[in-house]
Write an enzyme that holds these catalytic residues in place. Structure first.
Site, PDB file in Angstrom:
ATOM      1  N   GLU A   1       0.891  -1.178   0.000  1.00 53.89           N
ATOM      2  CA  GLU A   1       0.000   0.000   0.000  1.00 53.89           C
ATOM      3  C   GLU A   1       0.914   1.209   0.000  1.00 53.89           C
ATOM      4  O   GLU A   1       1.560   1.507   0.999  1.00 53.89           O
ATOM      5  CB  GLU A   1      -0.924  -0.054   1.223  1.00 53.89           C
ATOM      6  CG  GLU A   1      -1.978   1.024   1.231  1.00 53.89           C
ATOM      7  CD  GLU A   1      -1.643   2.132   2.209  1.00 53.89           C
ATOM      8  OE1 GLU A   1      -1.219   3.216   1.722  1.00 53.89           O
ATOM      9  OE2 GLU A   1      -1.794   1.936   3.413  1.00 53.89           O
TER      10      GLU A   1
ATOM     11  N   CYS B   1      -1.904   8.582   3.758  1.00 52.60           N
ATOM     12  CA  CYS B   1      -1.759   7.997   2.433  1.00 52.60           C
ATOM     13  C   CYS B   1      -2.995   8.244   1.578  1.00 52.60           C
ATOM     14  O   CYS B   1      -2.934   8.112   0.358  1.00 52.60           O
ATOM     15  CB  CYS B   1      -1.479   6.502   2.543  1.00 52.60           C
ATOM     16  SG  CYS B   1      -2.737   5.582   3.457  1.00 52.60           S
TER      17      CYS B   1
END
Length: 674
Positions: free
Chosen positions: A256, A295
């Site tokens: 990720e 993120c």
């Protein structure tokens, strides 16, 4: 100065050779050290594989779900300690809640899903049985079982609690032990959380270990039953995933990564609409929460050309009200970046963006910090850039300043908006603020392939929506391309990343024994008392009740039609029914057959059956005409404990006619006393 230890092979190990200093994001002063180059990584892997793994695999999915719930409740009681520790990361109390409460909540969701959606067994059944032979004597089915290795979790600095728990919850639920390696800059928060979990006494030995500092050569010793889950930069992900040993041994690697997430203001969301205000609030929140160190934060802002100036003005006005300062102060709305090095990186990336875009808000050389020294702490202001030519720009679409930095750009039409969205070449999330379903559909068709999640919000959903930047345990978190090409969370999907899917083939009895769920065609136990007289604990898979038969008369059909009001022509008009390709003439209602079936198999006296909670997978297979007879076969298919008082029994029900042809089939659910 605090020593941040690792927990390796059952022992806490203090920092040693190779330890790094950790500074407060607020003051710049060294507050801790972490790291030890002498960790025995092979001993850690062996401890996980030989001690933690077997202990976890002895437990059922429900056992492990209860374990997760107990851990979550234990952490919830001690979360204030984690809040206090987290201030030195530069985060505010609201930021802590995203991290700490979000992580605990994720564990609770997985605990609940484990009990509701997974069996109280050791094998997860992935889909229904497949008949592979002509008579049904040879069957196939997909199952999932836990990997017999260890999961290595490499986490980012921005969420020292949530980042760990969102990976740990599905891993432990799968039955796989974990070695957690947090980013060193904030590992003191993670270490405190791990201590709490280990001190709870809930986890079996070997289920959880911690590396505070570097992993050393641990990845070089991973094997085919191991897995790596990484969160961080694309450059680091590339270095890790190309490790020759990981490639050679086909070690699972999920990534990720950073991405250029975007938000689109729909053309219908003019300044006089609720959507316009919602959009501005979402952008401001995503730029300033965790000082933009998320993120999922919004890095690119796309608005209709005609609304460019009003949106810039509105976002700038909201950003101007954002108080920057010591995160401990109640008046602070945005704290510091995590470290001085992170501050340097953000300013360098902002300078790159400035080569293609004009800074329209936020001056890193001239801003106010309340309650802290601006020069000593890792403070930056929120910075908004405007890119006038997003089609030719490159840095705007490939450079992420991992802080409170975002770039606004105008689009000509929806096709252009989609093209700009996709120029990021893969993101974790894109949001669209619109009240127009066709706008949402067009953007979905054009951009979904480039984004792991599409978040739509408007006046109807805004009161309940969780926000652009909030990954939820129920939904997949990850994305294609630059975002890493992996997935996390997503409910039970997240658990499957730590299990092996295997196709099993054999007789119905073999499949029943492996999966602990009765498969049609397997042995039926017909020598027991009526199953409705037997408690949950005494019922056995395959116990079967065969009813007497009952004739369905024309009077039954007409009575049911008038009583219920269901006078559909197929039940009342013989000529019209015969003209229908599905019916030979007037036929019985499907729900009449279900009602008769209940009357044929029910045992009316008070007993262990407490309630009928529904039915699944109902199919009407053949029509039943007046004069036909039906009978019922009721078989115990599956049992799922719910609490100490009762459990759920899933019954396989088949209705057949006087020719022994199946006319209906379904699964009945009852709650039975233990």
């Amino acid at each position: 100065m605090r020593d941040i230890s690792s927990f390796a092979a059952g022992q806490w190990i203090a920092p040693g050779a190779g330890a790094r200093n950790i500074a407060s994001a607020i003051t710049g002063e060294v507050i801790a050290q972490a790291g030890n180059d002498a960790l025995d990584v092979q001993a850690m892997l062996g401890y996980a594989r030989d001690t933690g793994g077997p202990a976890l695999r002895k437990m059922t999915f429900h056992d492990r779900a209860r374990m997760l719930k107990a851990l979550a409740l234990h952490l919830r009681e001690q979360r204030q300690t984690l809040y206090e520790l987290s201030y030195d990361t530069g985060a505010t109390l609201n930021d802590h809640k995203i991290d700490v409460d979000g992580g605990i909540g994720t564990m609770q969701v997985y605990a609940a899903k484990g009990r509701r959606e997974m069996p109280d067994a050791h094998v997860y059944l992935d889909g229904p049985p497949e008949q592979l032979g002509r008579t049904g004597a040879f069957m196939g089915r997909h199952i999932c079982t836990p990997l017999q290795g260890v999961a290595v979790h490499i986490n980012a600095f921005n969420f020292p609690v949530w980042g760990m728990l969102e990976k740990l919850a599905p891993t432990l639920l799968a039955g796989v032990p974990a070695i957690v390696k947090p980013a060193t800059a904030t590992c003191y928060v993670t270490e405190a959380c791990v201590r709490m979990m280990l001190d709870s006494g809930v986890l079996p030995a070997g289920a959880l270990q911690l590396v505070s500092g570097g992993l050393g050569d641990m990845l070089d010793h991973l094997e085919c039953q191991d897995a790596v889950a990484f969160t961080g930069s694309a450059d680091t992900a590339f270095k890790l995933r190309t490790n020759p040993k990981l490639i050679k041994n086909s070690v699972r690697f999920a990534s990720e990564q950073d991405s250029l997430n975007a938000s689109v203001l729909g053309p219908d969301a003019t300044p006089d609409t609720p959507e316009f205000d919602l959009f501005v609030k979402e952008v401001q929140r995503e730029m300033t929460a965790k000082a933009g160190q998320k993120c999922t934060a919004i890095r690119r802002i796309m608005v209709p050309q005609s609304l460019l100036d009003p949106v810039i003005a509105a976002i700038s006005a909201r950003l101007a009200r954002t108080t920057i300062g010591d995160p401990r102060a109640e008046t602070t709305r945005m704290g510091a970046l995590v470290s001085a090095s992170q501050k340097r990186d953000v300013l360098e990336k902002a300078a790159l963006l400035a080569g293609e875009a004009e800074r329209v808000f936020g001056d890193p050389d001239n801003f106010t910090v309340e309650g802290a020294d601006r020069e000593k702490g890792a403070f930056v202001p929120p910075m908004l850039f405007h890119c006038a030519d997003p089609d030719s720009a490159q840095r705007v679409h490939d450079t992420e300043a991992f802080g409170p930095v975002s770039t606004i750009m105008a689009y000509r039409d929806l096709g252009h908006a989609v093209a700009l969205l996709n120029k990021g070449k893969g993101s974790l999330v894109a949001s669209v603020i619109t009240n127009d379903g066709e706008v949402a559909r067009e953007i979905t068709l054009g951009a979904a392939a480039f984004h792991g999640r599409l978040y739509f919000n408007n006046r109807r959903s805004m009161a309940e929506a969780t926000g652009h930047g909030a990954p939820l345990p129920h939904m997949v978190h990850g994305g294609p391309g630059r975002a890493g090409g992996g997935e996390e969370l997503g409910g039970v999907r997240g658990v499957m990343h730590y299990m092996q899917r295997t196709a099993i083939q054999g007789s119905p009895d073999i499949l029943t024994a492996i999966g602990e769920q009765w498969v049609p065609g397997a042995t039926e136990l017909t020598d027991k008392p009526h199953p409705f007289t037997r408690t949950f604990s005494t019922l056995m898979l395959g116990e079967t009740f065969n009813s007497d038969s009952r004739e369905v008369t024309l009077e039954d059909i007409e009575t049911f039609a008038h009583f219920t009001g269901d006078t559909f022509y197929a039940h009342m008009d013989d000529e019209a029914a015969k003209a229908n390709p599905f019916f030979p003439g007037r036929v019985a209602h499907g729900y009449l057959l279900l009602s008769f079936a209940a009357g044929l198999f029910v045992q009316p006296d008070p007993g262990p059956v407490l309630a009928n909670t529904g039915l699944d997978n109902l199919r009407f297979l053949e029509p039943v005409s007046a004069g036909d007879s039906i009978k019922v076969r009721l078989t115990v298919k599956h049992k799922t404990p719910r609490n100490d008082e009762y459990g759920e029994v899933r019954w396989h029900v088949t209705l057949t006619n006087q020719k022994d042809e199946a006319v209906a089939e379904y699964e009945l659910l009852t709650m039975n006393a233990v």
